[in-house]
Design a protein around this motif. Structure first.
Motif, PDB file in Angstrom:
ATOM      1  N   ASP A 169       0.843  -1.196   0.000  1.00 22.98           N
ATOM      2  CA  ASP A 169       0.000   0.000   0.000  1.00 22.98           C
ATOM      3  C   ASP A 169       0.875   1.242   0.000  1.00 22.98           C
ATOM      4  OD1 ASP A 169      -2.664   0.101  -0.240  1.00 22.98           O
ATOM      5  OD2 ASP A 169      -3.120  -0.315   1.872  1.00 22.98           O
ATOM      6  N   GLY A 170       0.668   2.110  -0.955  1.00 24.36           N
ATOM      7  CA  GLY A 170       1.474   3.328  -1.004  1.00 24.36           C
ATOM      8  C   GLY A 170       2.539   3.265  -2.082  1.00 24.36           C
ATOM      9  N   CYS A 184       4.905   4.488   1.155  1.00 26.30           N
ATOM     10  CA  CYS A 184       4.907   5.938   1.456  1.00 26.30           C
ATOM     11  C   CYS A 184       3.589   6.575   1.043  1.00 26.30           C
ATOM     12  CB  CYS A 184       6.037   6.637   0.715  1.00 26.30           C
ATOM     13  SG  CYS A 184       7.621   5.909   1.070  1.00 26.30           S
ATOM     14  N   PHE A 185       3.161   7.489   1.851  1.00 25.62           N
ATOM     15  CA  PHE A 185       1.916   8.212   1.582  1.00 25.62           C
ATOM     16  C   PHE A 185       2.259   9.511   0.861  1.00 25.62           C
ATOM     17  CE2 PHE A 185      -1.703  10.925   2.573  1.00 25.62           C
ATOM     18  CZ  PHE A 185      -2.738  10.070   2.240  1.00 25.62           C
ATOM     19  N   LEU A 186       1.657   9.710  -0.314  1.00 22.69           N
ATOM     20  CA  LEU A 186       1.937  10.915  -1.104  1.00 22.69           C
ATOM     21  C   LEU A 186       0.750  11.867  -1.023  1.00 22.69           C
ATOM     22  CD1 LEU A 186       3.340   9.208  -4.364  1.00 22.69           C
ATOM     23  CD2 LEU A 186       4.596   9.890  -2.314  1.00 22.69           C
ATOM     24  N   LEU A 188      -2.326  13.923  -2.214  1.00 24.76           N
ATOM     25  CA  LEU A 188      -3.261  13.747  -3.328  1.00 24.76           C
ATOM     26  C   LEU A 188      -3.450  15.075  -4.052  1.00 24.76           C
ATOM     27  CD1 LEU A 188      -6.054  11.585  -1.652  1.00 24.76           C
ATOM     28  CD2 LEU A 188      -4.137  10.811  -3.040  1.00 24.76           C
ATOM     29  N   GLY A 199      -8.362   7.148  -9.825  1.00 21.00           N
ATOM     30  CA  GLY A 199      -8.576   6.914  -8.387  1.00 21.00           C
ATOM     31  C   GLY A 199      -7.441   7.529  -7.584  1.00 21.00           C
ATOM     32  N   THR A 200      -7.317   7.077  -6.341  1.00 16.65           N
ATOM     33  CA  THR A 200      -6.355   7.725  -5.441  1.00 16.65           C
ATOM     34  C   THR A 200      -4.896   7.451  -5.818  1.00 16.65           C
ATOM     35  OG1 THR A 200      -6.752   5.901  -3.935  1.00 16.65           O
ATOM     36  CG2 THR A 200      -7.812   7.976  -3.409  1.00 16.65           C
ATOM     37  N   ARG A 201      -4.612   6.276  -6.406  1.00 16.71           N
ATOM     38  CA  ARG A 201      -3.217   5.998  -6.790  1.00 16.71           C
ATOM     39  C   ARG A 201      -2.739   7.054  -7.791  1.00 16.71           C
ATOM     40  NH1 ARG A 201      -1.350   1.015  -6.331  1.00 16.71           N
ATOM     41  NH2 ARG A 201      -3.336   0.083  -6.898  1.00 16.71           N
ATOM     42  N   HIS A 202      -3.592   7.300  -8.795  1.00 14.22           N
ATOM     43  CA  HIS A 202      -3.204   8.258  -9.830  1.00 14.22           C
ATOM     44  C   HIS A 202      -3.237   9.694  -9.310  1.00 14.22           C
ATOM     45  CE1 HIS A 202      -3.907   4.609 -12.147  1.00 14.22           C
ATOM     46  NE2 HIS A 202      -3.020   5.125 -12.975  1.00 14.22           N
ATOM     47  N   SER A 220      -1.679   0.510 -13.267  1.00 16.86           N
ATOM     48  CA  SER A 220      -3.060   0.440 -12.815  1.00 16.86           C
ATOM     49  C   SER A 220      -3.467  -0.997 -12.508  1.00 16.86           C
ATOM     50  CB  SER A 220      -3.983   1.027 -13.887  1.00 16.86           C
ATOM     51  OG  SER A 220      -5.313   0.707 -13.595  1.00 16.86           O
ATOM     52  N   GLU A 221      -4.081  -1.145 -11.343  1.00 19.36           N
ATOM     53  CA  GLU A 221      -4.557  -2.459 -10.929  1.00 19.36           C
ATOM     54  C   GLU A 221      -5.757  -2.861 -11.789  1.00 19.36           C
ATOM     55  OE1 GLU A 221      -5.486  -2.374  -6.809  1.00 19.36           O
ATOM     56  OE2 GLU A 221      -5.599  -4.542  -6.655  1.00 19.36           O
TER      57      GLU A 221
HETATM   58  N1  LIG Z   1      -1.986   9.136  -0.947  1.00 18.83           N
HETATM   59  C1  LIG Z   1      -1.487   7.996  -1.402  1.00 18.83           C
HETATM   60  N2  LIG Z   1      -0.163   7.812  -1.447  1.00 18.83           N
HETATM   61  C2  LIG Z   1       0.347   6.657  -1.917  1.00 18.83           C
HETATM   62  N3  LIG Z   1      -0.398   5.646  -2.382  1.00 18.83           N
HETATM   63  C3  LIG Z   1      -1.717   5.769  -2.360  1.00 18.83           C
HETATM   64  C4  LIG Z   1      -2.346   6.947  -1.882  1.00 18.83           C
HETATM   65  N4  LIG Z   1      -3.679   6.810  -1.994  1.00 18.83           N
HETATM   66  C5  LIG Z   1      -3.865   5.587  -2.515  1.00 18.83           C
HETATM   67  N5  LIG Z   1      -2.708   4.955  -2.739  1.00 18.83           N
HETATM   68  C6  LIG Z   1      -2.522   3.621  -3.307  1.00 18.83           C
HETATM   69  O1  LIG Z   1      -3.517   3.431  -4.272  1.00 18.83           O
HETATM   70  C7  LIG Z   1      -4.277   2.273  -3.965  1.00 18.83           C
HETATM   71  C8  LIG Z   1      -5.730   2.504  -4.293  1.00 18.83           C
HETATM   72  O2  LIG Z   1      -5.815   2.776  -5.612  1.00 18.83           O
HETATM   73  P1  LIG Z   1      -7.211   3.170  -6.294  1.00 18.83           P
HETATM   74  O3  LIG Z   1      -7.821   1.935  -6.851  1.00 18.83           O
HETATM   75  O4  LIG Z   1      -8.005   4.038  -5.401  1.00 18.83           O
HETATM   76  O5  LIG Z   1      -6.602   4.124  -7.383  1.00 18.83           O
HETATM   77  P2  LIG Z   1      -6.649   4.112  -8.962  1.00 18.83           P
HETATM   78  O6  LIG Z   1      -5.997   5.390  -9.348  1.00 18.83           O
HETATM   79  O7  LIG Z   1      -8.037   3.820  -9.439  1.00 18.83           O
HETATM   80  O8  LIG Z   1      -5.662   2.957  -9.342  1.00 18.83           O
HETATM   81  P3  LIG Z   1      -5.951   1.563 -10.073  1.00 18.83           P
HETATM   82  O9  LIG Z   1      -6.128   1.896 -11.521  1.00 18.83           O
HETATM   83  O10 LIG Z   1      -4.715   0.809  -9.770  1.00 18.83           O
HETATM   84  O11 LIG Z   1      -7.189   0.967  -9.440  1.00 18.83           O
HETATM   85  C9  LIG Z   1      -4.088   2.068  -2.492  1.00 18.83           C
HETATM   86  O12 LIG Z   1      -4.198   0.694  -2.180  1.00 18.83           O
HETATM   87  C10 LIG Z   1      -2.696   2.583  -2.247  1.00 18.83           C
HETATM   88  O13 LIG Z   1      -1.736   1.551  -2.484  1.00 18.83           O
END
Ligand SMILES: Nc1ncnc2c1ncn2[C@@H]1O[C@H](COP(=O)(O)OP(=O)(O)OP(=O)(O)O)[C@@H](O)[C@H]1O
Length: 268
Positions: A169-170, A184-186, A188, A199-202, A220-221
């Motif tokens: 995570d992170g 690491c927490f970045l 947003l 989502g939050t990863r991007h 992207s997951e």
């Molecule tokens: N502030 C943050 N700093 C670092 N990593 C983060 C942060 N917020 C979320 N993440 C990472 O992003 C993951 C969640 O991704 P999310 O599915 O919300 O984003 P996404 O942009 O849709 O990416 P994906 O396409 O991979 O689903 C969390 O499990 C975590 O690992």
């Protein structure tokens, strides 16, 4: 006016060099502290300096006395407060910009490891967030995760992002040829114009590139898509070769790549 004339008359070329040296040092220092907690401390010191000026102007003796004593020791206080930044600045002077053949091949090696890891993660649709720290210090973000100080190897990066890994995570932060930290927490991005599918990863990738010169790779997951985020812009990496070339472009500043699809141009 007369004083300016005297000043100009006594001005020597060496003074110009002196001013240039101080300006360069200040600029490098600001680049390093920007985006770190130290930046906020710098603002705090400026606020205290203003308060000191106010206390002198309005003759607030006690306040002025306390602040005067504080500023008498400012030099030592600055060294203590900014020790991490001063350390990185000194390191960056010795390894500055002239990335020779050795430096480049070291970077190439790192890039190859990241490319291999991202390709494997993308095939399996495992999400990843990889940050390359450049000139802007990211110490406060790497300290939010677990310190690793590990060598950059594709297997290590791959393992970190496996969902059963406690560090998945992170983000991982790479600096100076090592994986500094994982999990690491970045920050947003608060930009409202971001594609709502992000989502939050991007958003985290965007957030860190809006406040620093970091180069961020996202996998992207959901889709397995690999993007590079730099200066608040996502670039879609269609294949390994493009990823390699773009990492070289942004990290080594070698521009031998043509235009690529930019996803959601976002200006801070
Ligand atoms: N502030 C943050 N700093 C670092 N990593 C983060 C942060 N917020 C979320 N993440 C990472 O992003 C993951 C969640 O991704 P999310 O599915 O919300 O984003 P996404 O942009 O849709 O990416 P994906 O396409 O991979 O689903 C969390 O499990 C975590 O690992």
């Amino acid at each position: 006016m007369q004083q300016l004339g005297i000043l100009l008359a006594n001005f020597r070329v060496i003074d110009l060099l002196d001013i240039a040296a101080v300006a360069i040092i200040m600029y490098r220092f600001l680049l390093i502290v920007q985006g770190t907690r130290a930046y906020q401390m710098l603002f705090g010191i400026v606020a205290l300096a203003m308060l000191w000026w106010v206390s002198q102007f309005y003759e607030l003796y006690s306040l002025s006395w306390i602040l005067q004593n504080f500023f008498d020791y400012l030099f030592i206080i600055l060294i203590v407060l900014f020790q991490d930044q001063i350390r990185s600045a000194l390191v960056s002077i010795s390894s500055t910009k002239i990335i020779g053949r050795n430096g480049r091949s070291k970077f190439d090696q790192q890039i190859e490891e990241v490319v291999a890891a991202c390709s494997a993660l993308s095939r399996e649709r495992t999400g990843a967030l990889i940050v390359f720290e450049k000139n802007h210090g990211l110490l406060n973000y790497s300290s939010s995760g677990t310190r690793l100080d590990s060598r950059i190897h594709s297997d290590i990066i791959y393992s970190i992002f496996q969902t059963n890994s406690p560090l998945h995570d992170g983000a991982i932060i790479i600096y100076n040829g090592v994986i500094q930290a994982a999990g690491c927490f970045l920050p947003l991005s608060k930009n409202v114009e971001i594609d709502r599918h992000f989502g939050t990863r991007h958003r985290a990738a965007l957030g860190i590139t809006e406040i620093s010169d970091a180069v961020v790779v996202t996998v992207s997951e959901e889709t397995g898509r690999i993007n590079i985020c730099y200066n608040g812009v996502f670039h879609y990496m269609e294949n390994e070769d493009l990823l390699r070339k773009y990492l070289r472009k942004f990290l080594l500043e070698i521009d031998r790549v043509g235009p690529v699809e930019s996803v959601g141009r976002i200006t801070p």
